[in-house]
Write a protein that holds these residues in place. Structure first.
Motif: not given
Lengths: 326, 389
Positions: A62-86
């Protein structure tokens, strides 16, 4: 803001800025990564992961702020996975990016279906609870400013963050040590290594930043602009961003201009689609005979034409797409 | 056609890791980067080596996804059992897996042939869609007054031509306007998708519907099936035959050799007098033709009509090509694997478990990422070993 009392031109401009905001955000991150010599064609997927993460987090807490944080966290995870591979694994960036897109489609589609099933079993709605999404600013005093008030001051918070980020990135690339290093990473990584700058560490870092930006751009689409989730809600915007970075010749201003232009063409085509049935003039009658898919196609055709006109004179970072090895 | 050099230049034939040919990156430093680094000549990896890495990656990816779902409370064994049964449980399911491997194989070949030659064709999706549109246009709307088998042939030819022409647009943009193929093909995918929908809403639309879909093909125009009550159509063996032909051309002919060299080391290819520009054009046309054929087979053999959402086989082809190590026979194996994964996942979704079929995409993506990592690691390990000698 009610749209009744603003002119059509103002309305289209505002829609253009609305559409451009996530692309400026994700595009600035991508531009920094490409400047450092790494191209991530998986940016579309990272945005999609941002969409679903933000929506699920906001819908369950029910919190938009937590939603935004979750999206940033997902971006960080995806970014680190991509960086790990490349970066660490030195794999081909195009292929790894394509895999990231596939991963995002799979993960977001699966998560969305599991969420819907779980909600249906618990007899709960899948829609976003009231107040869990963000609302656009609408200060009353802004309406007194002609044109710029309605266009620029009735936007979502993330738009201002995106503009700030773009300005900071433009200044940093030009005037700061970090900017020089970023540019050198793309043009001459061996010089960086010789100067004691860890190429891999920097590229990893810039990919994390780009991931966070793309994730936040996804949150903009799901919990700010629409308050819904759809499996195709990024609709190719991440791919368009890739083209716009080149369109802008790897300069932040060029990118921002490209995003606004794309947003303008997009909002123009949407307005035309409705106007051609309501307004009565010879031109509108002619337009009304065209199928609406032709209008939807327009932004992509414009991007292609722009690339065809500009691409010849656009030398990118010399080592773009080439893995670094000592 | 240029003569083959009497002694082949010492080039990397692109088989070894990092998986893709050297003349491949976007920056203009690609060729100088490889020569400056004074890399030793890479030998193609052994067959068992190229086979074992994707298999390892597949096992790992399946374990991760099944493990993750069992953490969420789904029965791991029941899931695996249903998935395997759905993929290869009986002859009906095996036929379904083979049929869903067919478009994956053809788009995989489209991507693989292009990547192997250093041409970054990401546009198989658009080429596939327009191939399907052209095929359905001939079969439903513009069928000439000829016997059905001839119309089917014409329809296939139209699909191939449309795919090749759409790929040709990207080639022309690169040749005359220096637009990188990797970017133009991405954008052309969207243009193609909207173009297809335009036509399906317009001239190709079935009577009595408002949805963007074509009329159904008359049964006389369906590709014959090999096993009754399945959609295992004759296009499937043809696709596998094409994979073998592609393998032969790449490995055993001058034309194939020039394609490989152009991809592996454009400088060496130019020095050896090969017409790189013409090779790139040919590669792009062949690549588009494969994708267009996938669309035609999907229309004539499986769906028997077309809607605006007609699968993502073009994008999936990138994954298939990669997992198959850009080798036509490897691509065939990868397409079989992915086809079985999809068919099995569909059964899992319809079963009482109710798990999303998208989990197959997660498995595929993890397979690719792990393959990339393992291949890179193994190549460096081998390099070190050789340098240690």
């Amino acid at each position: 803001m009610s749209t009744a009392h603003v002119s059509l031109f103002t309305f289209i401009s505002r829609q253009a800025v609305l559409a451009a905001a996530p692309m400026i955000l994700a595009g600035t991150g991508e531009l920094l990564a490409e400047t450092a010599g790494v191209i991530n064609i998986g940016i579309e997927g990272v945005m999609l992961l941002g969409c679903i993460s933000a929506y699920l987090a906001a819908a369950t807490t029910g919190s938009g702020a937590l939603g935004l944080l979750a999206a940033i966290a997902a971006g960080l995870i995806a970014g680190s996975l991509f960086a790990l591979v490349t970066v660490i694994g030195r794999a081909d960036q195009i292929v790894a990016g394509a895999a990231m897109n596939l991963l995002a489609v799979g993960v977001s589609g699966s998560a969305w279906m599991l969420f819907q099933n779980a909600r249906a079993n618990a007899n709960l709605p899948t829609s976003l609870p009231l107040g869990a999404g963000f609302a656009a600013f609408s200060p009353a005093w802004a309406d007194h400013l002609p044109y710029f008030g309605p266009v620029l001051l009735h936007q979502y918070g993330l738009f201002y963050a995106a503009v700030l980020l773009a300005i900071l990135a433009a200044i940093a690339l030009r005037y700061t040590r970090a900017g020089v290093i970023l540019r050198a990473l793309g043009d001459s990584p061996e010089a960086c290594e010789a100067a004691g700058v860890g190429v891999k560490r920097w590229r990893f870092g810039v990919l994390l930043l780009a991931g966070a930006c793309a994730g936040a751009a996804g949150a903009y689409l799901s919990i700010m602009r629409t308050h819904t989730f759809a499996s195709d809600m990024t609709g190719g915007q991440g791919f368009v961003v890739l083209a716009l970075v080149i369109f802008g010749r790897w300069r932040v201003w060029g990118l921002v201009a490209g995003c606004l232009l794309f947003g303008a063409v997009n909002s123009l085509q949407q307005s035309l689609q409705t106007l051609r049935y309501t307004q009565h003039s010879a031109i509108m009658h002619a337009l009304a005979t065209l199928p609406f898919e032709l209008f939807q196609m327009l932004p992509y055709v414009v991007a292609l034409v722009a690339l065809a006109i500009l691409s010849r004179s656009a030398p990118g970072p010399r080592f773009l797409g080439i893995p670094w090895q000592k | 056609m240029t003569q083959p050099p009497s002694t082949p230049p010492p080039v990397n034939l692109g088989d070894s890791s990092p998986l893709l040919p050297d003349g491949f990156a976007m920056g203009d430093a690609s060729s100088s980067a490889s020569s400056e680094a004074e890399q030793p000549i890479r030998r193609p990896p052994r067959a068992w080596f190229t086979a074992i890495i994707p298999i390892l990656a597949s096992v790992l990816a399946l374990t991760l996804v099944v493990g993750g779902l069992s953490l969420l409370g789904y029965p791991a064994w029941g899931l695996v059992r249903r998935w395997v049964h759905g993929a290869v449980g009986n002859h009906i399911q095996i036929a379904a897996s083979l049929a869903s491997a067919c478009p994956l194989l053809l788009t995989g070949l489209a991507v693989g042939v292009a990547f192997k030659s250093g041409v970054l064709n990401i546009g198989a999706q658009g080429q596939y869609l327009l191939g399907a549109v052209a095929s359905v246009a001939i079969a439903t709307r513009f069928a000439p007054p000829l016997p059905p088998p001839v119309i089917v042939l014409l329809s296939i030819v139209a699909g191939i031509t449309a795919g090749a022409l759409w790929a040709g647009v990207a080639w022309a943009l690169e040749r005359y306007r220096s637009v990188p193929i990797v970017l133009s093909t991405i954008l052309l995918n969207f243009v193609a998708a909207y173009l297809a929908t335009t036509l399906l809403h317009g001239v190709l639309q079935a009577k009595g519907t408002s949805a963007p879909q074509s009329a159904e093909l008359g049964p006389g125009l369906w590709l014959p099936v090999l096993i009754k009550y399945t959609n295992l159509h004759v296009g499937v063996p043809i696709a596998f035959g094409l994979a073998v032909i592609a393998w032969f051309v790449l490995r055993r002919t001058t034309f194939g050799f020039e394609m490989l060299v152009t991809g592996a080391n454009p400088q060496a290819a130019a020095l050896a007098g090969m017409a790189i520009g013409r090779r790139r054009a040919q590669v792009m046309l062949i690549s588009g033709a494969f994708a267009g054929l996938a669309g035609a087979f999907q229309v004539l053999g499986v769906a028997h009509f077309m809607t605006s959402s007609f699968g993502n086989y073009g994008y999936a082809g990138i994954a298939v090509a990669l997992l198959g190590w850009l080798d036509p026979l490897g691509i065939a194996a990868a397409a079989l694997f992915f086809g079985a994964l999809d068919t099995g996942a569909q059964i899992v979704e319809e079963s009482s478990l109710g798990l999303p079929h998208n989990m197959a995409d997660v498995v595929k993506a993890i397979v690719i990422l792990v393959t990339l990592l393992l291949a890179g690691w193994a190549a460096r390990h081998r390099l070190k070993q050789r340098q240690g000698d």
